[in-house]
Write a protein that holds these residues in place. Structure first.
Motif, PDB file in Angstrom:
ATOM      1  N   GLY A 297      42.570  45.512  90.052  1.00  0.00           N
ATOM      2  CA  GLY A 297      42.218  45.896  91.417  1.00  0.00           C
ATOM      3  C   GLY A 297      43.323  46.727  92.032  1.00  0.00           C
ATOM      4  N   VAL A 298      44.570  46.308  91.793  1.00  0.00           N
ATOM      5  CA  VAL A 298      45.707  47.036  92.354  1.00  0.00           C
ATOM      6  C   VAL A 298      45.831  48.417  91.705  1.00  0.00           C
ATOM      7  CG1 VAL A 298      48.206  47.026  92.692  1.00  0.00           C
ATOM      8  CG2 VAL A 298      46.901  44.920  92.991  1.00  0.00           C
ATOM      9  N   ASP A 299      45.537  48.505  90.395  1.00  0.00           N
ATOM     10  CA  ASP A 299      45.574  49.809  89.723  1.00  0.00           C
ATOM     11  C   ASP A 299      44.570  50.774  90.353  1.00  0.00           C
ATOM     12  OD1 ASP A 299      47.466  48.810  88.060  1.00  0.00           O
ATOM     13  OD2 ASP A 299      46.121  48.494  86.346  1.00  0.00           O
ATOM     14  N   ALA A 300      43.355  50.302  90.564  1.00  0.00           N
ATOM     15  CA  ALA A 300      42.318  51.150  91.164  1.00  0.00           C
ATOM     16  C   ALA A 300      42.705  51.522  92.593  1.00  0.00           C
ATOM     17  CB  ALA A 300      40.972  50.422  91.150  1.00  0.00           C
ATOM     18  N   LEU A 301      43.279  50.560  93.292  1.00  0.00           N
ATOM     19  CA  LEU A 301      43.721  50.808  94.671  1.00  0.00           C
ATOM     20  C   LEU A 301      44.811  51.892  94.679  1.00  0.00           C
ATOM     21  CD1 LEU A 301      44.524  48.134  97.350  1.00  0.00           C
ATOM     22  CD2 LEU A 301      46.238  49.828  96.793  1.00  0.00           C
TER      23      LEU A 301
ATOM     24  N   VAL B  76      42.725  44.267  98.134  1.00  0.00           N
ATOM     25  CA  VAL B  76      41.950  43.763  96.990  1.00  0.00           C
ATOM     26  C   VAL B  76      41.372  42.390  97.349  1.00  0.00           C
ATOM     27  CG1 VAL B  76      43.261  45.010  95.220  1.00  0.00           C
ATOM     28  CG2 VAL B  76      43.981  42.716  95.886  1.00  0.00           C
ATOM     29  N   THR B  77      40.259  42.045  96.698  1.00  0.00           N
ATOM     30  CA  THR B  77      39.668  40.729  96.946  1.00  0.00           C
ATOM     31  C   THR B  77      40.440  39.662  96.164  1.00  0.00           C
ATOM     32  OG1 THR B  77      38.094  41.073  95.164  1.00  0.00           O
ATOM     33  CG2 THR B  77      37.345  41.603  97.393  1.00  0.00           C
ATOM     34  N   PHE B  78      40.196  38.409  96.524  1.00  0.00           N
ATOM     35  CA  PHE B  78      40.829  37.258  95.870  1.00  0.00           C
ATOM     36  C   PHE B  78      39.827  36.607  94.925  1.00  0.00           C
ATOM     37  CE2 PHE B  78      43.200  38.051  99.642  1.00  0.00           C
ATOM     38  CZ  PHE B  78      44.494  37.619  99.376  1.00  0.00           C
ATOM     39  N   PRO B  79      40.313  35.855  93.934  1.00  0.00           N
ATOM     40  CA  PRO B  79      39.367  35.040  93.153  1.00  0.00           C
ATOM     41  C   PRO B  79      38.557  34.156  94.119  1.00  0.00           C
ATOM     42  CG  PRO B  79      41.534  35.030  92.133  1.00  0.00           C
ATOM     43  CD  PRO B  79      41.692  35.719  93.461  1.00  0.00           C
TER      44      PRO B  79
END
Ligand code: TXA
Ligand code: MG
Length: 369
Positions: free
Chosen positions: A272-276, A343-346
């Motif tokens: 998620g962080v990579d895409a962000l 990013v979202t959380f689990p």
């Protein structure tokens, strides 16, 4: 014809009052400060005060005129009912027709950040419940909230003390950002503990049903309410009438446009962080002013970039993210960013609540990666 009170109309631009601010010791509130706040409530005025979740904008719940002023101050639609705060089971039984034994399980969570929707008595004005025959009740644990209710000698109706659709206030200055001049007195007891609103549980049906995830986790509720019904998935369009009106999609919104990056796997989010990060680079090329709201660990991936950073604390400590989420959205707004990426959380524990608030702040803008 519906019993619902009339909508107070749009958020009026002109503040009419001088809002007084008084500091209060959050652990041990000064009796003279509380006495002054209680006098405002008894006179039909509005007092903003800290709770363990977020700041509330309170009025005497049994005074329809005072309650209507809450809606006007917030620009809140009259169809969105309020939570009534109490400190004792004795008072509780004057507000609901449910027998006390049906409320016994609440002792596991009260006093604390759980709200229950139950059938109301005639004592509760329809202005509080938006014309519904149910009422939302909560017994807070915060010493200032409790002292105020006790000193006022009346249950206190209080929504979160933000302007309608804005992020809930977790610090006194957030309340002033939105509502200065719209109410009489603000009790500044410092930042709130949970930073996320109470969990709302509906007890009017055959089985207990979750209306709003909150500071009490679903897992903790399920340990006591084993037959708990969970709501259908998120992303409801705004046009769908909902049982709990405050759970509409547009809510908790900063001024900047929020976009979420959601990883399908339950692994905590480096993808998620990579895409962000890739999206941040694109935005910077276009001259967009970017803010990011991430854990300390994830922020490291963006450290050299010219972006505004807001930290959600340690990645493994979701209670830190809860305490900082709304403040982080407001901080990035104050820094004048155009967009906010997160990013979202689990989807478990407080992660479920954090995702709910993030999705609403993003008004549904979620990229699945
Ligand atoms: O933590 C909190 O709950 C904070 C603090 C101040 O106590 N209060 C708060 O209030 O978040 P508010 O008004 O922002 O959210 C109340 C929620 C809304 O989603 C509302 O629709 C729902 O409770 N609610 C209130 N009465 C209800 C009822 N009779 N039936 C269904 N939902 C109700
Ligand atoms: Mg609210």
């Amino acid at each position: 014809m519906s019993n619902a009170p009339q909508d107070p109309g749009p958020f009026s631009p002109a503040p009419a009052l001088t809002t007084r601010v008084m500091h209060v010791n959050p652990a041990s509130p000064e009796p003279d400060v509380i006495a002054q706040a209680a006098a405002v409530v008894q006179a039909g005025g509005l007092v903003a005060f800290p709770t363990e979740t977020v700041y509330g904008l309170g009025a005497n719940a049994l005074d329809p005129t005072a309650v209507k002023r809450i809606f006007r101050a917030k620009g809140r639609p009259a169809a969105d009912p309020l939570i009534v705060h109490v400190t004792s089971y004795d008072v509780l039984t004057t507000l609901t027709t449910l027998p006390l034994e049906r409320l016994a399980r609440l002792k596991h969570f009260w006093p604390g950040p759980l709200t229950v929707v139950v059938p109301k008595t005639a004592l509760v004005p329809l202005e509080v419940t938006a014309g519904l025959d149910s009422v939302a009740l909560r017994m807070p644990v915060h010493p200032v909230a409790r002292a105020l209710i006790d000193a006022a000698g009346t249950p206190i109706a209080a929504p979160s003390a933000n302007a309608f659709t804005r992020p809930s206030p977790t610090e006194a200055r957030h309340v002033l950002q939105d509502l200065n001049g719209r109410f009489e007195l603000l009790l500044d007891g410092g930042p709130t503990e949970h930073g996320l609103e109470s969990t709302v549980l509906d007890l009017t049906g055959d089985v207990p049903s979750l209306l709003r995830p909150g500071a009490v986790t679903v897992e903790a509720l399920q340990a006591v309410f084993t037959d708990l019904a969970l709501p259908a998935p998120q992303f409801l369009p705004d046009s769908v009438p909902l049982k709990s009106p405050g759970t509409h999609l547009k809510h908790y919104s900063p001024r900047a446009k929020v976009t979420l990056f959601s990883v399908a796997s339950s692994e905590a989010g480096s993808e998620g962080v990579d895409a962000l990060r890739a999206e941040v680079l694109e935005s910077l090329k276009l001259g967009v002013k970017v803010g990011v709201l991430l854990s300390e660990e994830s922020l490291l991936a963006l450290a050299e970039l010219p972006v505004e950073l807001a930290s959600l604390g340690e990645a493994a400590r979701l209670e830190q993210a809860g305490a900082r989420l709304f403040a982080g959205l407001r901080l990035l707004d104050e820094r004048g960013v155009d967009v906010i990426y997160a990013v979202t959380f689990p989807e478990a524990g407080l992660g479920r609540t954090l995702n709910d608030r993030l999705r609403r702040a993003a008004e549904g803008r979620v990229r699945f990666v």
